[in-house]
Design an enzyme around this catalytic site. Structure first.
Site, PDB file in Angstrom:
ATOM      1  N   GLY A 103      69.870   6.638 -22.099  1.00 23.46           N
ATOM      2  CA  GLY A 103      69.243   5.332 -22.234  1.00 23.46           C
ATOM      3  C   GLY A 103      67.838   5.347 -22.798  1.00 23.46           C
ATOM      4  CD  GLU A 104      64.076   5.676 -20.387  1.00 22.32           C
ATOM      5  OE1 GLU A 104      63.521   5.063 -21.328  1.00 22.32           O
ATOM      6  OE2 GLU A 104      64.008   5.296 -19.204  1.00 22.32           O
ATOM      7  NE  ARG A 121      82.306  15.220 -18.498  1.00 22.81           N
ATOM      8  CZ  ARG A 121      82.808  15.427 -17.286  1.00 22.81           C
ATOM      9  NH1 ARG A 121      82.016  15.877 -16.323  1.00 22.81           N
ATOM     10  NH2 ARG A 121      84.073  15.224 -17.046  1.00 22.81           N
ATOM     11  N   GLY A 162      72.033  -2.900 -16.854  1.00 16.85           N
ATOM     12  CA  GLY A 162      72.668  -3.045 -18.148  1.00 16.85           C
ATOM     13  C   GLY A 162      73.406  -1.845 -18.681  1.00 16.85           C
ATOM     14  N   PRO A 205      82.110   6.366 -23.683  1.00 17.08           N
ATOM     15  CG  PRO A 205      83.610   7.561 -25.007  1.00 17.08           C
ATOM     16  CD  PRO A 205      83.411   7.061 -23.616  1.00 17.08           C
ATOM     17  CE  LYS A 206      85.016  -0.780 -25.123  1.00 15.63           C
ATOM     18  NZ  LYS A 206      86.030  -1.822 -24.759  1.00 15.63           N
ATOM     19  N   GLY A 264      65.887  -4.896 -17.765  1.00 13.95           N
ATOM     20  CA  GLY A 264      64.618  -4.541 -17.142  1.00 13.95           C
ATOM     21  C   GLY A 264      63.717  -3.775 -18.093  1.00 13.95           C
ATOM     22  CG  PHE A 265      64.289  -3.464 -21.494  1.00 14.11           C
ATOM     23  CD1 PHE A 265      65.367  -2.825 -22.085  1.00 14.11           C
ATOM     24  CD2 PHE A 265      64.294  -4.838 -21.434  1.00 14.11           C
ATOM     25  CE1 PHE A 265      66.425  -3.547 -22.608  1.00 14.11           C
ATOM     26  CE2 PHE A 265      65.348  -5.575 -21.949  1.00 14.11           C
ATOM     27  CZ  PHE A 265      66.415  -4.922 -22.544  1.00 14.11           C
ATOM     28  CD  GLN A 283      72.029   1.906 -22.055  1.00 17.14           C
ATOM     29  OE1 GLN A 283      70.915   2.373 -21.832  1.00 17.14           O
ATOM     30  NE2 GLN A 283      72.294   0.640 -21.856  1.00 17.14           N
TER      31      GLN A 283
END
Length: 734
Positions: free
Chosen positions: A700-701, A624, A465, A628-629, A236-237, A634
């Site tokens: 994510g940002e 936190r 995502g 990690p994966k 989407g973004f 991201q």
């Protein structure tokens, strides 16, 4: 109660929905098999401004399989109640489909053809003849005569006076181009009416407050009469943060035909149907002393918006207010009204654009003064938030710089531009700082433990995502003391407990905290049930000494004394235990942000001007890390997006008629495997408990913010040429 031992959170686990996706079993918006569904194809305006003077639909209606052609001439009047809270701009008047003859931008929906097959609808749509009274549109942001909305201003100190007295003064204008989201899954909606109740299967980033609320407002329905289903979103973004006209078109067509209608936007329609990151002109003036202390910055910012809605990015201002300890700052932000469709948030909204200008300017200053770019930033690092004086919850940028410089090999860099070659390639390195504010919002999650020892957790959030299914399962599993395989997390349905929009890096902090709260409540409920049950091995034990591991409740120091969830519920004749977890962010005394240091190495062909990114490193202070994966997914994805922003992505408009020239994935360039080199992410260990109960700050940002300027700064170091327009193309370097 004593802390619950953890096993899932922090582990590099694969996505719980991964197999469904790679085997094609995950149903995206257009994939749902709805009985009797027919197809709608939208006819778009071929002018950029004007009015419709005539529509001939007779040829289309005569085609086999065509059920209906809807235009403004036969469409019913829709209520379109005010709905500024659904991520619609607070001012202006949102586009009302098929409600009048006005054309506000090229590509505006002017008709929809509904047919029994997609092919029939597509062919019939090509036969609809529309006549216009066309006017010349205004689509060029560089037109200084274009009208602007009321500016947003910010000031501290006296920036103009400080600039006048500064030892060093720089003035620069940066022009990042318009970018489009281009997610893998195109936007799509299936709409079905059952009496006066509407169900839509939609690609959206906001189930309840977005699509449900907007459709209820458009059609004048009670909120409970609209159900939105969106279990999977293929990227989407930010493009799914609004309910775009095609969603209303699908619902309107379904009501008018009495049949379920599917509308899928073409790749071309994505360019004028679902928003974009607006183009900017960012004029920055900077003053400093000879030691690199930045004393003043002025920011004069212009960005495009539509004539009918004043969309502005709030994130364009905080970077200039917070990132550096500059005593004198002034900002003026104007949105320019053009004959275009309305922009929308795109990954790193505002922050990515502002960081490009500010971090490029800081790099320019470093060369002007002969100070290392990292050292210059360290000399301007604030101890408290310069915008409000608050302490930072965590601000570990110094550590980000130190770790990044060490891991990237920054000390091996010859600081002289155009000094390093590899055959025909000029080699350059650059770095930049990123930040993104930590957002949180109220959220709920229903947690149910069944008699078979499995748990079901539900919340009306979305996963476009980042791995929401997986990360929420991790949090719930640890809170309940269950293995991951015994926990199921469901999302994407407006009948589930309320969740905020899926964007702004707020899902983990908000929904995750609600899941944690619900899991903790339910675990405690089970423990209390056991210690008060005379037949339980845990009867009379202090509740705070009981832990749950692998679905078994036992005394922390005496593992042999305990019982399973199944035994407890069976003996008490309970089918299940259920709680509603909730999170409501409290007002904080701290400034809470995520931070990044981004490093890039590029190679530029000395004769052709081609730029190739060779390697990148991002170091993040993001609280936190739950998975990690997923975090790597991201972070590396953010770097890829930044490569596109810096070197490739550019929406081109023909200003004669407002047509987007490169409205396809052949001419609008995005990074492919060959453009994605050695990418690496490092996350500083720690947590931020001021942010939320999970200690996360959102990732994510921030992973996109700072990437474009790091690349641009590396290009300058390689070539000695400063390019201030994005994307940086070969012709600009020749």
């Amino acid at each position: 109660m004593s802390p619950q031992p953890q096993a899932a959170v922090g582990a590099p686990l694969s996505r719980v929905d991964g197999r469904l996706k790679v085997t094609g079993q995950a149903d995206y918006a257009a994939d749902h098999a709805i009985d009797g569904v027919v197809h709608g194809v939208i006819v778009d305006a071929s002018i950029g401004r004007g009015r419709i003077t005539g529509i001939d639909t007779s040829a289309a209606e005569a085609q086999p399989g065509v059920l209906r052609v809807i235009t403004h001439r036969n469409a019913p009047t829709l209520p379109y109640r005010d709905n500024a809270g659904s991520n619609n701009p607070a001012g202006g008047r949102r586009l009302r489909v098929f409600q009048d003859d006005q054309v506000l931008f090229h590509g505006q929906p002017v008709a929809v053809v509904v047919a029994t097959t997609l092919e029939a609808a597509q062919h019939a749509a090509s036969l609809v003849e529309v006549a216009y009274d066309a006017q010349t549109p205004s689509t060029d942001l560089s037109n200084d005569g274009a009208p602007t909305n009321t500016p947003t201003n910010y000031a501290r100190g006296d920036a103009q006076t400080a600039l006048n007295s500064a030892d060093v003064r720089l003035e620069m204008t940066y022009r990042p181009a318009r970018n489009h989201h281009n997610p893998m899954e195109p936007h799509a909606t299936i709409a079905r009416w059952d009496g006066d109740r509407l169900t839509v299967w939609d690609k959206t980033q906001w189930v309840i407050g977005g699509t449900q609320t907007e459709l209820a407002a458009v059609f004048g329905l009670p909120l409970a009469s609209v159900r939105v289903i969106s279990p999977y979103v293929g990227g989407g973004f930010g493009s799914g943060l609004r309910t775009w006209p095609h969603v209303t078109v699908a619902a309107l067509a379904a009501r008018e035909t009495g049949l379920p209608v599917k509308v899928v936007l073409t790749r071309r329609q994505q360019y004028f149907g679902v928003g974009y990151r607006p183009a900017y002109e960012y004029r920055l003036r900077l003053g400093s002393d000879r030691n690199g202390r930045v004393t003043a910055m002025t920011h004069d910012i212009r960005s495009e918006t539509s004539t009918y809605e004043p969309f502005g990015e709030r994130g364009i201002l905080p970077v200039g207010q917070v990132l550096y300890n500059t005593p004198h700052v002034s900002q003026t932000y104007r949105t320019v009204r053009l004959d275009v469709n309305t922009p929308v948030a795109m990954r790193g909204p505002g922050f990515a654009t502002a960081s490009y200008a500010i971090e490029s300017a800081m790099d320019e200053l470093s060369y002007e003064l002969g100070i290392d770019p990292i050292e210059l930033r360290l000399r301007n690092e604030p101890e408290t938030d310069p915008s409000n004086g608050q302490s930072f919850s965590t601000r570990r940028l110094r550590e980000c710089y130190t770790v990044g410089a060490r891991e990237f090999g920054w000390d091996r860099r010859d600081p002289t531009p155009r000094s390093t070659r590899d055959g025909d390639w000029l080699i350059g390195t650059g770095m930049a700082t990123g930040m993104y504010h930590t957002l949180r919002a109220g959220a709920q999650a229903r947690v149910r433990l069944d008699a078979d020892g499995t748990a079901l957790v539900e919340s009306a959030t979305i996963d476009m995502g980042p791995g929401t299914y997986t990360s929420m399962t991790q949090v719930a599993a640890d809170a309940l003391g269950l293995p991951m395989r015994r926990v199921t997390f469901r999302l994407g349905d407006s009948t589930m407990p309320n969740a905020p929009l899926h964007g702004g890096s707020l899902t983990m902090a908000s929904v995750g905290s609600a899941v944690l709260n619900g899991g903790n409540q339910l675990r405690q409920q089970a423990i209390l049930l056991a210690v008060e049950d005379e037949q339980s091995p845990l009867y009379g034990v202090a509740a705070d000494t009981v832990v749950v591991r692998g679905g078994r409740l036992h005394v922390q120091d005496t593992p042999s004394r305990g019982e399973t969830y199944q035994q407890l519920l069976a003996r008490n004749d309970r089918d299940s235990l259920e709680v509603l977890g909730a999170f409501a962010p409290a007002q904080s005394r701290f400034s809470i942000d995520a931070f990044a240091a981004v490093f890039a190495e590029v190679a530029v062909d000395a004769r052709l001007g081609l730029v190739r990114v060779r390697r990148m490193l991002g170091v993040y202070d993001a609280g936190r890390i739950i998975s990690p994966k997923l975090a790597d997914s991201q972070a590396l994805g953010g770097m890829v997006g930044g490569i596109g922003q810096a070197l490739l992505e550019h929406t081109v408009t023909d200003h004669r008629d407002g047509r987007i020239v490169n409205a396809n994935l052949a001419d609008y360039l995005v990074p492919v495997n060959a453009d994605v080199p050695d990418l690496r992410a490092i996350y500083l260990e720690g947590e931020d408990m001021e942010a939320d109960p999970l200690g996360v700050k959102g990732l994510g940002e921030v992973v996109l913010v700072g990437v474009a300027p790091a690349i641009a700064n590396a290009v300058f170091h390689a070539t000695g040429r400063r390019i201030r327009d994005l994307p940086i193309t070969a012709d600009a370097l020749l």
